[in-house]
Design a protein around this motif. Sequence first.
Motif, PDB file in Angstrom:
ATOM      1  N   ASN A 104       0.817  -1.206   0.000  1.00 51.68           N
ATOM      2  CA  ASN A 104       0.000   0.000   0.000  1.00 51.68           C
ATOM      3  C   ASN A 104       0.859   1.268   0.000  1.00 51.68           C
ATOM      4  OD1 ASN A 104       0.735   0.587   2.746  1.00 51.68           O
ATOM      5  ND2 ASN A 104      -0.785  -0.896   3.440  1.00 51.68           N
ATOM      6  N   LYS A 105       0.190   2.431  -0.039  1.00 48.27           N
ATOM      7  CA  LYS A 105       0.904   3.709  -0.140  1.00 48.27           C
ATOM      8  C   LYS A 105       1.825   3.951   1.050  1.00 48.27           C
ATOM      9  CE  LYS A 105      -2.854   5.940  -2.713  1.00 48.27           C
ATOM     10  NZ  LYS A 105      -2.245   5.943  -4.043  1.00 48.27           N
ATOM     11  N   SER A 106       1.438   3.483   2.224  1.00 50.56           N
ATOM     12  CA  SER A 106       2.259   3.673   3.413  1.00 50.56           C
ATOM     13  C   SER A 106       3.561   2.883   3.307  1.00 50.56           C
ATOM     14  CB  SER A 106       1.476   3.246   4.657  1.00 50.56           C
ATOM     15  OG  SER A 106       2.234   3.457   5.830  1.00 50.56           O
ATOM     16  N   ARG A 153       0.846   7.849   7.982  1.00 48.89           N
ATOM     17  CA  ARG A 153      -0.354   7.011   8.065  1.00 48.89           C
ATOM     18  C   ARG A 153      -1.281   7.594   9.124  1.00 48.89           C
ATOM     19  NH1 ARG A 153      -0.870   1.254   8.677  1.00 48.89           N
ATOM     20  NH2 ARG A 153      -3.061   0.826   9.158  1.00 48.89           N
ATOM     21  N   ILE A 190      -5.337   4.328   1.530  1.00 47.92           N
ATOM     22  CA  ILE A 190      -4.032   3.672   1.530  1.00 47.92           C
ATOM     23  C   ILE A 190      -3.884   2.694   0.366  1.00 47.92           C
ATOM     24  CG2 ILE A 190      -4.500   1.648   2.973  1.00 47.92           C
ATOM     25  CD1 ILE A 190      -2.017   2.516   4.634  1.00 47.92           C
ATOM     26  N   ASN A 191      -5.010   2.170  -0.115  1.00 41.78           N
ATOM     27  CA  ASN A 191      -4.982   1.267  -1.263  1.00 41.78           C
ATOM     28  C   ASN A 191      -5.672   1.865  -2.480  1.00 41.78           C
ATOM     29  OD1 ASN A 191      -3.615  -1.101  -0.177  1.00 41.78           O
ATOM     30  ND2 ASN A 191      -5.396  -1.340   1.145  1.00 41.78           N
ATOM     31  N   ARG A 199      -8.458   2.576   5.699  1.00 45.16           N
ATOM     32  CA  ARG A 199      -7.201   3.217   6.101  1.00 45.16           C
ATOM     33  C   ARG A 199      -6.769   4.297   5.113  1.00 45.16           C
ATOM     34  NH1 ARG A 199      -3.333  -1.738   6.447  1.00 45.16           N
ATOM     35  NH2 ARG A 199      -4.454  -2.190   4.514  1.00 45.16           N
ATOM     36  N   HIS A 200      -6.130   5.341   5.644  1.00 51.55           N
ATOM     37  CA  HIS A 200      -5.701   6.474   4.826  1.00 51.55           C
ATOM     38  C   HIS A 200      -4.298   6.922   5.220  1.00 51.55           C
ATOM     39  CE1 HIS A 200      -9.902   6.757   3.734  1.00 51.55           C
ATOM     40  NE2 HIS A 200      -9.683   7.823   2.975  1.00 51.55           N
ATOM     41  N   ILE A 201      -3.647   7.624   4.285  1.00 50.45           N
ATOM     42  CA  ILE A 201      -2.458   8.387   4.623  1.00 50.45           C
ATOM     43  C   ILE A 201      -2.822   9.868   4.504  1.00 50.45           C
ATOM     44  CG2 ILE A 201      -0.795   6.647   3.859  1.00 50.45           C
ATOM     45  CD1 ILE A 201      -0.382   8.419   1.326  1.00 50.45           C
TER      46      ILE A 201
END
Length: 348
Positions: free
Chosen positions: A101-103, A124, A146-147, A194-196
């Motif tokens: 994922n982005k994190s 994150r 995040i995805n 989930r997010h960043i």
Amino acid sequence: MSEILGIMTHAIKNPDHFRRHARAAIGESFDGVLLYTPQGVDLHSKQIRGYLYRDGGWSKKNASYPKINLDIGFYPPSSLRKASLVKAHKELRFTAYGLGNKSKIQKHLVASSFLKPYLLPTERVQTSAQFSDFLEKHRSVMLKPINGWGGRGIIRVTMDKNRFQVEQNNKKTVHLPLSRLSSFLHGVLSRGGRHIMQKWIDIRNSEGSVYDIRALAQKNGEGKWQTTGTAVREGKRGVITSNIKSGGHAYDVERYLKKQFNNEKAEALTKSIAEVASYIPPYMEKSYNTRLSELGIDLAVDSSGRLWLLEVNIKPGKSIMKMVYGQNAWEQSFRLPYQNARHMLKAK
């Protein structure tokens, strides 16, 4: 199966929708294509249930593992675990593997001393208090799933005295009191997972439209990295992202930057973009200790003329190639993954 290319994707409603992929494989001297989803792979019997393309047509088939496989799928949570198990199986060889994922990607990027100066403050999202502190420090923040991919679900949050505003593509800007910040974040995370959070930078052009730069990096028929093309992606007026699918346009990089800055600055930026784009693919393969085939590298230039690296994507779209370089260049970029697959099969 000899000389058969396996192609894994997320869903097959009609195998004929993949005829262009099959023809690209045949054009690189594969005998045929086995099209399948992760659900069609039996890891115990080492058999795949899918569609075999041969002699210009498709037929349902149970087959043994192809010697080389291409993954073109975008997997929903329901099939992501099975896709990961398939990709991890030692006897199923793929041309490329994932980056996470982005994190996770951000952690690998930050580890490079060369890339660090190009990276925005990114974290994150863990708690509403952490988000509040990050927002107070940077005043304007981009919230990204995040995805996520293709600009979907991105939100800009900006602090203004005792209020904050929320902007999303194709939605009316909302102004809320700071006392609602925690409940707002809870709503975002409960709906979108989930997010960043990333510091917002002003990447609008002189007319107020958001733009960034996509570099398409691919392995060629000799298994060597090349930057196939770079293009400015300009979003339509009033949106917060530059995604082409959201109604944006693509332009030649140097000519576009010369309209925003002076010629010398534009030339220097174009050179830096090329350097970053050529550095990242081999660095990511080494950092992850994995094999990759193509990457979409997203960069941006802020209003002061500073270059930033926004993110790195696997399975990048190639529409910029047609829009900037023409039909032939787009077709060549489409064929390169199949040429690389053929090279890997010969080199084994």
